[in-house]
Design an enzyme around this catalytic site. Sequence first.
Site, mmCIF file in Angstrom:
data_model
loop_
_atom_site.group_PDB
_atom_site.id
_atom_site.type_symbol
_atom_site.label_atom_id
_atom_site.label_comp_id
_atom_site.label_asym_id
_atom_site.label_seq_id
_atom_site.Cartn_x
_atom_site.Cartn_y
_atom_site.Cartn_z
ATOM 1 C CG ASN B 54 -29.133 43.086 -34.992
ATOM 2 O OD1 ASN B 54 -28.195 42.684 -34.297
ATOM 3 N ND2 ASN B 54 -29.153 42.966 -36.306
ATOM 4 C CB VAL B 55 -33.976 40.809 -31.098
ATOM 5 C CG1 VAL B 55 -34.777 39.520 -30.914
ATOM 6 C CG2 VAL B 55 -32.955 40.947 -29.967
ATOM 7 C CB ALA B 58 -40.045 34.647 -39.392
ATOM 8 C CD GLU B 67 -28.905 51.361 -33.009
ATOM 9 O OE1 GLU B 67 -29.398 50.214 -33.076
ATOM 10 O OE2 GLU B 67 -28.576 52.023 -34.008
ATOM 11 C CB CYS B 99 -32.682 52.946 -38.238
ATOM 12 S SG CYS B 99 -33.817 52.536 -36.903
HETATM 13 ZN ZN LIG Z 1 -32.650 51.241 -35.412
#
Ligand SMILES: [Zn+2]
EC number: 3.5.4.5
Lengths: 145, 145, 145, 145
Positions: B54-55, B58, B67, B99
């Site tokens: 994940n990236v 802000a 993914e 998700c």
């Molecule tokens: Zn996701």
Amino acid sequence: MAQDCPSRALEPEHVQRLLLSSQEAKKSAYCPYSHFPVGAALLTGNGLIFSGCNVENACYPLGTCAERTAIQKAISEGHKDFRAIAISSDLQDDFISPCGACRQVMREFGTDWAVYMTKADGTYVVRTLQELLPASFGPEDLQKI
Amino acid sequence: MAQDCPSRALEPEHVQRLLLSSQEAKKSAYCPYSHFPVGAALLTGNGLIFSGCNVENACYPLGTCAERTAIQKAISEGHKDFRAIAISSDLQDDFISPCGACRQVMREFGTDWAVYMTKADGTYVVRTLQELLPASFGPEDLQKI
Amino acid sequence: MAQDCPSRALEPEHVQRLLLSSQEAKKSAYCPYSHFPVGAALLTGNGLIFSGCNVENACYPLGTCAERTAIQKAISEGHKDFRAIAISSDLQDDFISPCGACRQVMREFGTDWAVYMTKADGTYVVRTLQELLPASFGPEDLQKI
Amino acid sequence: MAQDCPSRALEPEHVQRLLLSSQEAKKSAYCPYSHFPVGAALLTGNGLIFSGCNVENACYPLGTCAERTAIQKAISEGHKDFRAIAISSDLQDDFISPCGACRQVMREFGTDWAVYMTKADGTYVVRTLQELLPASFGPEDLQKI
Ligand SMILES: [Zn+2]
Ligand SMILES: [Zn+2]
Ligand SMILES: [Zn+2]
Ligand SMILES: [Zn+2]
């Protein structure tokens, strides 16, 4: 069949009202890129309806869907308790279903409410969020770390 | 049970390799806002693995998931045929699941491939895309109007 | 002119290498909906190049841009220090510029680095993030509440 | 100074009404993850105001900003001609500014309208979209290929 039904199933007249609202909302769709108008109508726990349409962007990823527009409208007016959402498109032979992103946004506000997916002629199938997004990640999972 | 299995099920050693890659990828997570690192590893039809994390941003909506990072990496290297994806997080007692947005991005590239959802100890459950995103909207639906 | 130049301006041969990488990356674009392929190439502080392309989705909002693909690839490989990014498209008469979402994702990793916006013939203009996203919201703003 | 002002500058009483609406909208923010409430109020060409707040998600990338909520509400009610938008947050010492994604969504509907960025005490700075998203990509660029 109880397990196939949302716990707070809608009366037929409520369903019709919701479907009509979603069809009406479709008319406002801003979809110059996909030419695929979609409308959605969201029913709150206290009987209000909030409707939305897709709003696209020249930079495609910055568009949004009808279902999310409807939900964000309701939230911005102070409503977070949802009973059902109806979705309409121009598809004649298929029930229009929510994309995965919309399912996740719906799921933020509960798993036991109803999604009415319609054909252009107004026929529909109904599923709960739980059925449409099984094994989902949600608000409570963030607390676990 | 055949209907519960992706048509091209993985050999145990492939599964282990994929899980380890997803755990390794998790170490690169940029998640200063959620403090919830996630890793993913994607197996292509010809046996390559692409991994992602994940990236975050802000401005939260501008982040992306592990993914999707893995899938976009594979596409950008010329690969579109996917067999399986594994997902890892620090959750001890829950299988981390994709998700809805990630399910939709996966679904663009087929419904009959496998999602391995793991606990921190490496145990897992596996589901097909079809099971995780039933009644999905996909590329072929856009042709129908 | 110093104020118009990123503090760590690129040597001409680096620029050419970056432009060629972005043009090469464009070939992997998955853009069956917009038919508008875009490529990007990102230069890290230690001289590595990560490239990306746009990856679209039948549900348009779930696509992503070339620039974000390149950045997420770099992050997932452990790199967060960026010097420059180049962007290529098939536009003959206009310099392809990053969308606002990509500018925000770039900005997460600094405001003083360079964006090379090209025409199909390889001519370009260069701007800093600061110039492309003035008065920006960033990581430090979240700390202020 | 003409070049610093949107062509259709607002009368002071309109500005105050817009700022108050954005502050009021902030109260509906759903932001359990960032704890950073934001409100926005959008003024249409025919004098109507549509307001929005941020609506976050446990999967952070699926949240949306106040500005986009306001715009999508207006579109879904049939309005596409915008004069100005005001944005409010709890920041005491900084003018809250729109993220890049919101700037791109605003830009879809013109470059010559005004963005009022406020501090918690109601003081503000105003910029046009053109100033906030220079060298932007927009609807006309998609026609060029
Ligand atoms: Zn996701
Ligand atoms: Zn959707
Ligand atoms: Zn972009
Ligand atoms: Zn925003």
